[in-house]
Design a protein around this motif. Structure first.
Motif, short mmCIF file in Angstrom:
data_model
loop_
_atom_site.label_atom_id
_atom_site.label_comp_id
_atom_site.label_asym_id
_atom_site.label_seq_id
_atom_site.Cartn_x
_atom_site.Cartn_y
_atom_site.Cartn_z
N ALA A 373 0.90 -1.15 -0.06
CA ALA A 373 -0.02 -0.13 0.08
C ALA A 373 0.82 1.28 0.12
N PRO A 374 1.65 1.59 -1.06
CA PRO A 374 2.33 2.78 -1.12
C PRO A 374 1.28 3.85 -1.46
N PRO A 375 1.79 5.15 -1.51
CA PRO A 375 0.70 6.17 -1.81
C PRO A 375 0.09 6.02 -3.08
N PRO A 376 -1.20 6.40 -3.41
CA PRO A 376 -1.75 6.04 -4.77
C PRO A 376 -1.07 6.83 -5.65
N GLY A 377 -0.85 6.39 -6.82
CA GLY A 377 -0.30 6.95 -8.04
C GLY A 377 1.08 6.65 -8.28
N LEU A 378 1.68 5.95 -7.28
CA LEU A 378 3.31 5.88 -7.40
C LEU A 378 3.52 4.60 -7.93
N SER A 379 4.53 4.37 -8.75
CA SER A 379 5.07 3.46 -9.48
C SER A 379 6.53 3.12 -9.23
N MET A 380 7.17 1.88 -9.31
CA MET A 380 8.42 1.46 -9.36
C MET A 380 8.87 0.86 -10.31
N THR A 381 10.11 0.80 -10.68
CA THR A 381 10.78 -0.28 -11.69
C THR A 381 12.08 -0.48 -11.01
N GLU A 382 12.58 -1.58 -11.10
CA GLU A 382 13.79 -2.11 -10.80
C GLU A 382 14.94 -1.93 -11.70
N MET A 383 16.11 -1.18 -11.55
CA MET A 383 17.33 -1.29 -12.63
C MET A 383 18.34 -2.52 -12.17
N THR A 384 18.53 -2.89 -13.46
CA THR A 384 19.72 -3.85 -13.28
C THR A 384 20.84 -3.11 -14.37
N ILE A 385 22.04 -2.88 -13.98
CA ILE A 385 22.96 -2.52 -14.61
C ILE A 385 23.87 -3.38 -15.26
N GLY A 386 23.84 -3.75 -16.68
CA GLY A 386 24.74 -4.67 -17.19
C GLY A 386 25.86 -4.28 -18.25
N SER A 387 26.25 -5.10 -19.04
CA SER A 387 26.99 -4.97 -20.33
C SER A 387 26.50 -3.96 -21.01
N SER A 388 25.05 -3.95 -21.43
CA SER A 388 24.46 -2.83 -22.32
C SER A 388 24.57 -1.59 -21.42
N ALA A 389 24.88 -1.21 -20.53
CA ALA A 389 24.67 0.07 -20.02
C ALA A 389 26.14 0.66 -19.99
N LEU A 390 27.18 -0.05 -20.04
CA LEU A 390 28.49 0.44 -19.81
C LEU A 390 28.99 1.68 -20.77
#
Length: 413
Positions: A373-390
């Motif tokens: 139950a986070p505050p309404p209207g909030l969303s989250m994404t998980e970032m995984t940094i790998g070779s494509s981001a280097l």
């Protein structure tokens, strides 16, 4: 999974696995049109900031395994039979124990099974079936209460704060416990880790209470840069360690439970009882060996780049003047972290899909509303940094974020 639903424990994006780029055929079965379109956009992207599978076909996975495997194992050797110690599974077990600095390791088909076996073994050895753990741990959030329903173990919580327990909280716990289970890093809290001296103190406090230490180290591979310690030094703090081969290392599946020889031998017996003595596991074992050889040495580099990306995202969000946003932790402890925005997940997912379709750039993957139950209207994404981001520079990250936020405005009105 419908767009915007709570993401299950996916490690590295299991929600995306299996859909093909065309949005039809075997890979698309059972997936919503929105998700199929999303995956197709990810697959067609020329630049990707966030790591993770973007929908892999069986042929693609097999081709990659066949290309990578000869460097790590003799493919003219026999396949394994019930995980025999002389075959590929035995080789993976020996290699895992060597990397972690433990006496032995046993391969398990799933991390959930490895966890249950570890806790059950320690409950029998200590004579105490109470485990001190965290309410945000994998044991509590992603294993359907298996520790209680299957293994007859009960859980107590030294803290409910979104971090690992302190030595003081362990010392002040009101009832005895036989095992302290520590998840490193604590994923649901933002892939967070304590400082090394604090971890040592917490472990010492548990030992002062005659408890054993179990590390839920599915992502333990990622922790060396933050702690400034080697994997054997980290594992040496615990009596048993569970590690995953598909989280961080890009394997197909599987896990290992590592520790003293006699403990691992007992774990093998319970693995059989729990249904984990599979006839053949060579594809998973082979992919795990590839991950240990290729991905494990690169994780410190990914963790360093995660700090660069997180700072650039935070700067870009501040410049955008949003009413609220967060990059958590502000300085990532591993190569994974969270990004929070004040929009519904369906708006953010559509914006990300449009960005990938129109520019060939993927900045984020799956946005969702976390449980709790986070505050309404909030969303989250998980970032995984790998070779494509280097190769991404801070300026490029900020520019791509700006294009993403422009499409958020288009979608959200």
């Amino acid at each position: 999974m419908e767009t915007g639903a709570r993401k299950p424990d996916a490690g590295d994006g299991a929600a995306e696995q299996g859909a093909d780029g065309a949005g039809s055929g075997p890979g698309a079965g059972g997936r919503s049109p929105e998700l199929v379109r999303q995956i197709a956009a990810w697959r067609s992207s020329r630049r990707t900031l966030v790591d993770g599978p973007s929908g892999v076909t069986v042929r693609e996975r097999l081709d990659r395994l066949l290309a990578d495997a000869p460097a790590v194992y003799d493919l003219d050797s026999w396949t394994d039979i019930y995980g025999d110690g002389d075959g590929i599974v035995g080789e993976l077990e020996r290699r895992t124990a060597e990397v972690l600095g433990t006496q032995a390791a046993a391969f398990f088909p799933t991390g959930t099974m490895a966890q249950q076996v570890a806790l059950r073994c320690w409950a029998g050895r200590t004579g105490n079936n109470t485990v001190a753990g965290h309410p945000l741990s994998h044991l509590e959030v992603h294993e359907r209460d298996a520790y209680a329903v299957v293994s007859g173990v009960r859980m107590v919580h030294p803290t409910r704060a979104p971090r690992l327990p302190t030595a003081e909280e362990i010392a002040d716990l009101q009832e005895p416990f036989g095992t302290l289970a520590v998840e490193l890093p604590l994923r649901e809290a933002g892939f967070v880790l304590p400082e090394w001296t604090d971890l040592e103190a917490t472990v010492a406090a548990a030992r002062d209470r005659d408890a054993v230490i179990h590390f839920d180290g599915a992502r333990l591979w990622e922790c060396t840069a933050h702690f400034g310690r080697s994997l054997p030094e980290i594992a040496a703090l615990a009596d048993s360690v569970y590690v995953s081969f598909y989280k961080s290392l890009g394997g197909i599946s599987g896990a290992a439970l590592a520790g003293p020889e006699d403990f691992v031998e007992e774990a093998r017996a319970w693995r059989h009882r729990y249904g984990g003595q599979l006839f053949q596991q060579w594809p998973a074992a082979l992919a795990a060996l590839v991950g240990l050889d290729r991905e494990l040495p690169r994780l410190p580099e990914y963790a360093a780049q995660a700090k660069v990306v997180a700072r650039a995202l935070a700067d870009g969000l501040a410049e955008a003047g949003l009413p609220w946003s967060a990059v958590h932790p502000a300085t990532p402890h591993t190569h994974e972290f969270q990004v929070w925005l004040p929009h519904p997940p369906e708006v953010l997912n559509e914006a990300g899909t449009r960005l990938a379709e129109e520019t060939g750039t993927t900045v984020f993957r799956y946005w969702f509303t976390p449980d709790g139950a986070p505050p309404p209207g909030l969303s989250m994404t998980e970032m995984t940094i790998g070779s494509s981001a280097l190769e991404w520079t801070p300026a490029e990250v900020r520019a791509a974020l700006g294009e993403f936020l422009a499409r958020v405005k288009e979608v959200g009105g």
